[in-house]
Design a protein around this motif. Structure first.
Motif, PDB file in Angstrom:
ATOM      1  N   VAL A 155     -58.911 -75.541  14.720  1.00  0.00           N
ATOM      2  CA  VAL A 155     -59.335 -75.381  13.320  1.00  0.00           C
ATOM      3  C   VAL A 155     -59.841 -73.975  13.073  1.00  0.00           C
ATOM      4  CG1 VAL A 155     -60.866 -76.260  11.523  1.00  0.00           C
ATOM      5  CG2 VAL A 155     -59.972 -77.828  13.267  1.00  0.00           C
ATOM      6  N   HIS A 156     -60.571 -73.427  14.034  1.00  0.00           N
ATOM      7  CA  HIS A 156     -61.158 -72.086  13.874  1.00  0.00           C
ATOM      8  C   HIS A 156     -60.850 -71.211  15.099  1.00  0.00           C
ATOM      9  CE1 HIS A 156     -63.371 -73.031  10.214  1.00  0.00           C
ATOM     10  NE2 HIS A 156     -63.777 -74.154  10.793  1.00  0.00           N
ATOM     11  N   PRO A 157     -59.608 -70.821  15.288  1.00  0.00           N
ATOM     12  CA  PRO A 157     -59.258 -69.999  16.455  1.00  0.00           C
ATOM     13  C   PRO A 157     -59.890 -68.614  16.410  1.00  0.00           C
ATOM     14  CG  PRO A 157     -57.408 -70.129  14.929  1.00  0.00           C
ATOM     15  CD  PRO A 157     -58.430 -71.117  14.442  1.00  0.00           C
ATOM     16  N   GLU A 158     -60.336 -68.190  15.230  1.00  0.00           N
ATOM     17  CA  GLU A 158     -60.868 -66.843  15.071  1.00  0.00           C
ATOM     18  C   GLU A 158     -62.233 -66.653  15.731  1.00  0.00           C
ATOM     19  OE1 GLU A 158     -62.624 -69.238  11.740  1.00  0.00           O
ATOM     20  OE2 GLU A 158     -60.625 -69.078  12.656  1.00  0.00           O
ATOM     21  N   ILE A 159     -62.897 -67.735  16.135  1.00  0.00           N
ATOM     22  CA  ILE A 159     -64.243 -67.590  16.700  1.00  0.00           C
ATOM     23  C   ILE A 159     -64.216 -67.336  18.207  1.00  0.00           C
ATOM     24  CG2 ILE A 159     -65.254 -69.020  14.880  1.00  0.00           C
ATOM     25  CD1 ILE A 159     -65.550 -71.277  16.897  1.00  0.00           C
ATOM     26  N   LEU A 160     -63.025 -67.147  18.761  1.00  0.00           N
ATOM     27  CA  LEU A 160     -62.906 -66.905  20.199  1.00  0.00           C
ATOM     28  C   LEU A 160     -61.822 -65.870  20.465  1.00  0.00           C
ATOM     29  CD1 LEU A 160     -63.076 -69.370  23.100  1.00  0.00           C
ATOM     30  CD2 LEU A 160     -60.893 -68.218  22.807  1.00  0.00           C
ATOM     31  N   HIS A 161     -62.096 -64.969  21.404  1.00  0.00           N
ATOM     32  CA  HIS A 161     -61.059 -64.044  21.871  1.00  0.00           C
ATOM     33  C   HIS A 161     -60.233 -64.788  22.913  1.00  0.00           C
ATOM     34  CE1 HIS A 161     -59.000 -60.385  22.967  1.00  0.00           C
ATOM     35  NE2 HIS A 161     -59.323 -60.586  24.241  1.00  0.00           N
ATOM     36  N   ARG A 162     -58.995 -65.034  22.568  1.00  0.00           N
ATOM     37  CA  ARG A 162     -58.146 -65.890  23.388  1.00  0.00           C
ATOM     38  C   ARG A 162     -57.511 -65.113  24.525  1.00  0.00           C
ATOM     39  NH1 ARG A 162     -53.646 -70.101  20.904  1.00  0.00           N
ATOM     40  NH2 ARG A 162     -53.187 -71.191  22.871  1.00  0.00           N
ATOM     41  N   VAL A 163     -57.805 -65.533  25.745  1.00  0.00           N
ATOM     42  CA  VAL A 163     -57.226 -64.926  26.942  1.00  0.00           C
ATOM     43  C   VAL A 163     -56.110 -65.844  27.420  1.00  0.00           C
ATOM     44  CG1 VAL A 163     -57.676 -64.113  29.286  1.00  0.00           C
ATOM     45  CG2 VAL A 163     -59.455 -63.913  27.527  1.00  0.00           C
ATOM     46  N   LYS A 164     -54.913 -65.317  27.460  1.00  0.00           N
ATOM     47  CA  LYS A 164     -53.746 -66.139  27.789  1.00  0.00           C
ATOM     48  C   LYS A 164     -53.285 -65.885  29.225  1.00  0.00           C
ATOM     49  CE  LYS A 164     -52.120 -66.347  22.988  1.00  0.00           C
ATOM     50  NZ  LYS A 164     -50.976 -66.129  22.070  1.00  0.00           N
ATOM     51  N   GLY A 165     -54.027 -66.453  30.156  1.00  0.00           N
ATOM     52  CA  GLY A 165     -53.588 -66.413  31.548  1.00  0.00           C
ATOM     53  C   GLY A 165     -54.328 -65.450  32.448  1.00  0.00           C
ATOM     54  N   GLU A 166     -54.930 -64.395  31.884  1.00  0.00           N
ATOM     55  CA  GLU A 166     -55.518 -63.363  32.730  1.00  0.00           C
ATOM     56  C   GLU A 166     -56.753 -63.813  33.495  1.00  0.00           C
ATOM     57  OE1 GLU A 166     -54.537 -62.955  29.636  1.00  0.00           O
ATOM     58  OE2 GLU A 166     -53.275 -61.161  29.487  1.00  0.00           O
ATOM     59  N   PHE A 167     -57.331 -64.965  33.107  1.00  0.00           N
ATOM     60  CA  PHE A 167     -58.478 -65.492  33.848  1.00  0.00           C
ATOM     61  C   PHE A 167     -58.070 -66.512  34.899  1.00  0.00           C
ATOM     62  CE2 PHE A 167     -61.923 -64.636  30.369  1.00  0.00           C
ATOM     63  CZ  PHE A 167     -61.856 -63.283  30.678  1.00  0.00           C
ATOM     64  N   GLY A 168     -56.757 -66.704  35.058  1.00  0.00           N
ATOM     65  CA  GLY A 168     -56.235 -67.504  36.162  1.00  0.00           C
ATOM     66  C   GLY A 168     -56.694 -68.945  36.191  1.00  0.00           C
ATOM     67  N   ALA A 169     -56.660 -69.598  35.027  1.00  0.00           N
ATOM     68  CA  ALA A 169     -57.130 -70.981  34.941  1.00  0.00           C
ATOM     69  C   ALA A 169     -56.024 -72.017  35.106  1.00  0.00           C
ATOM     70  CB  ALA A 169     -57.831 -71.202  33.598  1.00  0.00           C
ATOM     71  N   ASP A 170     -54.781 -71.591  35.214  1.00  0.00           N
ATOM     72  CA  ASP A 170     -53.650 -72.509  35.337  1.00  0.00           C
ATOM     73  C   ASP A 170     -53.648 -73.146  36.724  1.00  0.00           C
ATOM     74  OD1 ASP A 170     -51.080 -73.652  35.761  1.00  0.00           O
ATOM     75  OD2 ASP A 170     -50.206 -72.345  34.235  1.00  0.00           O
ATOM     76  N   SER A 171     -53.866 -74.453  36.781  1.00  0.00           N
ATOM     77  CA  SER A 171     -53.981 -75.127  38.073  1.00  0.00           C
ATOM     78  C   SER A 171     -52.671 -75.094  38.863  1.00  0.00           C
ATOM     79  CB  SER A 171     -54.440 -76.572  37.869  1.00  0.00           C
ATOM     80  OG  SER A 171     -53.531 -77.280  37.033  1.00  0.00           O
ATOM     81  N   LYS A 172     -51.545 -75.111  38.169  1.00  0.00           N
ATOM     82  CA  LYS A 172     -50.262 -75.057  38.874  1.00  0.00           C
ATOM     83  C   LYS A 172     -50.074 -73.716  39.560  1.00  0.00           C
ATOM     84  CE  LYS A 172     -47.930 -78.382  35.844  1.00  0.00           C
ATOM     85  NZ  LYS A 172     -46.829 -78.596  34.873  1.00  0.00           N
ATOM     86  N   LYS A 173     -50.477 -72.642  38.877  1.00  0.00           N
ATOM     87  CA  LYS A 173     -50.376 -71.317  39.489  1.00  0.00           C
ATOM     88  C   LYS A 173     -51.397 -71.166  40.609  1.00  0.00           C
ATOM     89  CE  LYS A 173     -48.444 -68.869  35.510  1.00  0.00           C
ATOM     90  NZ  LYS A 173     -48.644 -67.789  34.506  1.00  0.00           N
ATOM     91  N   SER A 174     -52.572 -71.783  40.427  1.00  0.00           N
ATOM     92  CA  SER A 174     -53.591 -71.705  41.481  1.00  0.00           C
ATOM     93  C   SER A 174     -53.081 -72.324  42.772  1.00  0.00           C
ATOM     94  CB  SER A 174     -54.874 -72.410  41.032  1.00  0.00           C
ATOM     95  OG  SER A 174     -55.511 -71.692  39.993  1.00  0.00           O
ATOM     96  N   LEU A 175     -52.310 -73.398  42.654  1.00  0.00           N
ATOM     97  CA  LEU A 175     -51.754 -74.045  43.838  1.00  0.00           C
ATOM     98  C   LEU A 175     -50.794 -73.113  44.578  1.00  0.00           C
ATOM     99  CD1 LEU A 175     -51.822 -76.732  45.375  1.00  0.00           C
ATOM    100  CD2 LEU A 175     -49.856 -77.464  44.007  1.00  0.00           C
ATOM    101  N   LYS A 176     -50.090 -72.264  43.821  1.00  0.00           N
ATOM    102  CA  LYS A 176     -49.138 -71.335  44.439  1.00  0.00           C
ATOM    103  C   LYS A 176     -49.826 -70.357  45.387  1.00  0.00           C
ATOM    104  CE  LYS A 176     -45.639 -71.275  40.763  1.00  0.00           C
ATOM    105  NZ  LYS A 176     -44.866 -70.408  39.833  1.00  0.00           N
ATOM    106  N   HIS A 177     -51.081 -70.067  45.131  1.00  0.00           N
ATOM    107  CA  HIS A 177     -51.805 -69.108  45.966  1.00  0.00           C
ATOM    108  C   HIS A 177     -52.018 -69.634  47.376  1.00  0.00           C
ATOM    109  CE1 HIS A 177     -53.592 -68.019  41.803  1.00  0.00           C
ATOM    110  NE2 HIS A 177     -52.485 -67.348  42.016  1.00  0.00           N
ATOM    111  N   PHE A 178     -51.763 -70.944  47.560  1.00  0.00           N
ATOM    112  CA  PHE A 178     -51.959 -71.564  48.867  1.00  0.00           C
ATOM    113  C   PHE A 178     -50.695 -72.238  49.399  1.00  0.00           C
ATOM    114  CE2 PHE A 178     -55.949 -71.412  46.603  1.00  0.00           C
ATOM    115  CZ  PHE A 178     -56.841 -70.933  47.535  1.00  0.00           C
ATOM    116  N   THR A 179     -49.615 -72.153  48.637  1.00  0.00           N
ATOM    117  CA  THR A 179     -48.397 -72.859  49.051  1.00  0.00           C
ATOM    118  C   THR A 179     -47.128 -72.018  48.975  1.00  0.00           C
ATOM    119  OG1 THR A 179     -48.057 -73.712  46.799  1.00  0.00           O
ATOM    120  CG2 THR A 179     -49.340 -75.091  48.320  1.00  0.00           C
TER     121      THR A 179
END
Length: 345
Positions: free
Chosen positions: A258-282
């Protein structure tokens, strides 16, 4: 003279105080020449895109109505303080150690606040080999402050999940901590890869990938960020039986959509994707992590995702030297940087 002043200005900027003037103690004959040289050089020096904005001190009561979270402020508005929350955790693992040392090395914070319910954390409460190694770094220890915090048992009169109390309580604690202090919140297993100062110009920055939930593992925020109070208020609809409902799902559906303007949206650079996190070990040879500013390693969750692969593993500074997956390379680079830094002291 100009370069000396510029270096001085940068040093004072890191400490959170701005230089107000230059006091020239030269003979009057040379004063005008020095001032002219400084003025001309400053135009070049401070117009460079490589120069970091300075921290504005009088931002405690900042009002974010009409604030632009795409362009941000011209100066830092978020204090350079790193926050960790540790409930019922007395011993530091190798990963905890590595992440703390990397964050301090790469972010160069003014302070590290450790919010914990462990009694006397600096005097026997925290223990183990890696805490002893942390204590050996005098510069790091001089920046650490221990703040007592209690694990919540309820939120707005609703009891927290019996099984997930520590996790849901930590979710609530990070919101309240950021609302009180502002700064940079990091999960204990977040590895900082790059300096995060560029996010300190925004009201609040969090990972929110396209079509995904909110990543609460890294939060860079001013204490008055509008999203924080709305996020906490959304806990009136607390779901004890859903793991990530209040931390990641509901805030996107009820607030940010509803209000996307109240947050600076980081798209991936903080490494929160669990699927990608698994790649770091597999996934041997995976290099996608190098584009990130931070990574949530998800180490504790790996044991439940693939127990046959991860439960036998005990990460330490010896086995990591030959660990073939990407996390091994990340760790080796941090350890090498720490050794190089300490050898120059």
């Amino acid at each position: 003279m100009v370069l000396v002043y510029y270096h001085h200005a940068q040093q004072r900027c890191r400490s959170g105080r701005l230089p107000l003037s230059i006091r020239l103690r030269k003979k009057p004959l040379f004063a005008s020449t020095i001032l002219l040289t400084f003025a001309l050089s400053a135009v070049f020096l401070f117009s460079s895109s490589d120069i970091h904005p300075q921290f504005v001190e009088d931002v405690d009561e900042m009002d974010f109505d009409d604030f632009n979270n795409e362009t941000g402020a011209s100066s830092y508005i978020v204090p350079n303080i790193i926050h960790y929350v540790r409930f019922n955790m007395t011993e530091y693992s190798f990963v905890d150690y590595l992440c703390l040392r990397a964050a301090f090395l790469r972010q160069r914070p003014d302070f590290v606040y450790i919010h914990t319910d462990v009694p006397h954390p600096g005097n026997g409460g925290f223990r183990g080999k890696y805490w002893d190694m942390i204590k050996m770094n005098k510069k790091l220890m001089s920046s650490i402050r221990f703040l007592r915090i209690e694990l919540a048992s309820e939120i707005f009169g609703q009891p927290l999940s019996r099984d997930w109390r520590v996790y849901h309580g930590s979710d609530i604690a990070r919101i309240r901590t950021m609302m009180k202090y502002g700064g940079i919140y990091l999960d204990n297993d977040v590895l900082v890869l790059q300096n995060l100062d560029k996010y300190r110009r925004f009201e609040i920055s969090m990972n929110w990938d396209e079509g995904d939930t909110l990543g609460s593992q890294v939060i860079v925020a001013h204490k008055n960020a509008r999203f924080l109070s709305r996020w906490l208020d959304s806990y009136h609809d607390y779901r004890a039986d859903i793991w990530y409902y209040n931390a990641g799902d509901l805030p996107v559906k009820a607030i940010l959509n509803v209000h996307p303007e109240i947050l600076h949206r980081v798209k991936g650079e903080f490494g929160a994707d669990s699927k990608k996190s698994l790649k770091h070990f597999t996934e041997e040879g995976y290099e996608g992590w190098r584009k990130n500013d931070a990574i949530h390693l998800l180490v504790n969750h790996l044991y439940s995702v693939k127990p046959q692969d991860f439960k036998p593993l005990v990460f330490d500074e010896e086995m990591i030297q030959t660990y073939k997956f990407p996390f091994g390379q990340m760790a080796r680079e941090v350890l090498a940087a720490l050794n190089e830094t300490e050898s120059t002291l």
